[in-house]
Design an enzyme around this catalytic site. Sequence first.
Site, PDB file in Angstrom:
ATOM      1  N   HIS A 125       0.724  -1.053  -0.050  1.00 43.15           N
ATOM      2  CA  HIS A 125      -0.047   0.217  -0.058  1.00 43.15           C
ATOM      3  C   HIS A 125       0.991   1.307   0.103  1.00 43.15           C
ATOM      4  CE1 HIS A 125      -3.667  -2.124   0.463  1.00 43.15           C
ATOM      5  NE2 HIS A 125      -3.588  -2.625   1.589  1.00 43.15           N
ATOM      6  N   HIS A 164      -6.621  -7.254  -0.546  1.00 43.04           N
ATOM      7  CA  HIS A 164      -6.651  -5.695  -0.654  1.00 43.04           C
ATOM      8  C   HIS A 164      -5.740  -5.375  -1.925  1.00 43.04           C
ATOM      9  CE1 HIS A 164      -7.370  -6.291   3.780  1.00 43.04           C
ATOM     10  NE2 HIS A 164      -8.381  -5.390   3.395  1.00 43.04           N
ATOM     11  N   ASP A 245      -5.000 -12.721   3.442  1.00 45.33           N
ATOM     12  CA  ASP A 245      -6.139 -12.303   3.959  1.00 45.33           C
ATOM     13  C   ASP A 245      -7.224 -12.592   3.109  1.00 45.33           C
ATOM     14  OD1 ASP A 245      -4.779 -10.456   2.254  1.00 45.33           O
ATOM     15  OD2 ASP A 245      -5.151  -8.560   3.625  1.00 45.33           O
TER      16      ASP A 245
END
Length: 309
Positions: A125, A164, A245
């Site tokens: 990120h 993500h 995740d």
Amino acid sequence: METLLVTHAACFDHETPPGHPECPDRLRAVLGALEAEEFALLQRVEAPRASVEAIERVHPPIHVETIMNGAPVEGFRRVDADTALSPGSVEAALRAAGAVTFAVDEVMAGRVRNAFCAIRPPGHHAEPDQAMGFCLFNNVAIGALHAREAHGLTRIAVVDFDVHHGNGTQASFETDPNLFYASTHQWPLYPGTGRASEHGLGNILNKTLPPGAGSTEFREAFTDAILPALEQFQPEFLFISAGFDAHAADPLANLRLTEDDYAWVTTELVQLANTFCNGRVVSTLEGGYDLAALASSARAHVRALQLAA
């Protein structure tokens, strides 16, 4: 040749506020799983610090200086709502990025076939000028540009199966046609990037998965889109942003993957790397927040790396 495991005790010293999902116990779970007898042949080394030069290939000097000088003497200093610096964060971040550049060097030298970097903080990120989403420096992007600059490679690919979207890696790659980024991720979800319409210069491939999607949708995204795109790109080095995740047990999202899916995708990626880049693969830990699922998923991932080494 064997698989390399790169980590460092300093990565435990990046503390996060109480109750934060990205905590030192994540790394303890992964390393504990890799103490099993089946991993006895792993080569294990401590990560060196990344050089400032390597980090600044991705992040401008002002960002690097902000992180390097930003750790508090005690307590926490917020970078954003989700991300904080603690007294041990800078050393952990340097070792995390250094693990990936060191792994690249070892793979390129032919001393190991592939590598897994068990590190934190994670990185995908972190945008060039902004730490965010639990991430300080973009470890995998730093490794990718190190592979190019230090070893003369041209075509570098990153495949990211974290739940993500790796907005930071995409931001670092999207204007360079010799860097390829592919991601499977839940949509909609944090950080709000990674739409299927985001293509960069034709070097970005985002395969969004709806909440509740599982093995079938995940594997189809790879077999129908990502693997063919990688074959067309013909990478000289392949990186994996290994976030776990998307597992069904993970509390931060709603995909339904299992350990078998992580073993399958790892095997598929390594086989492709065997075809196009002499098996050169470096994988680095990203997300995964249910400790038991994280441990079992990392075990399946590294087992698949080993079987190909």
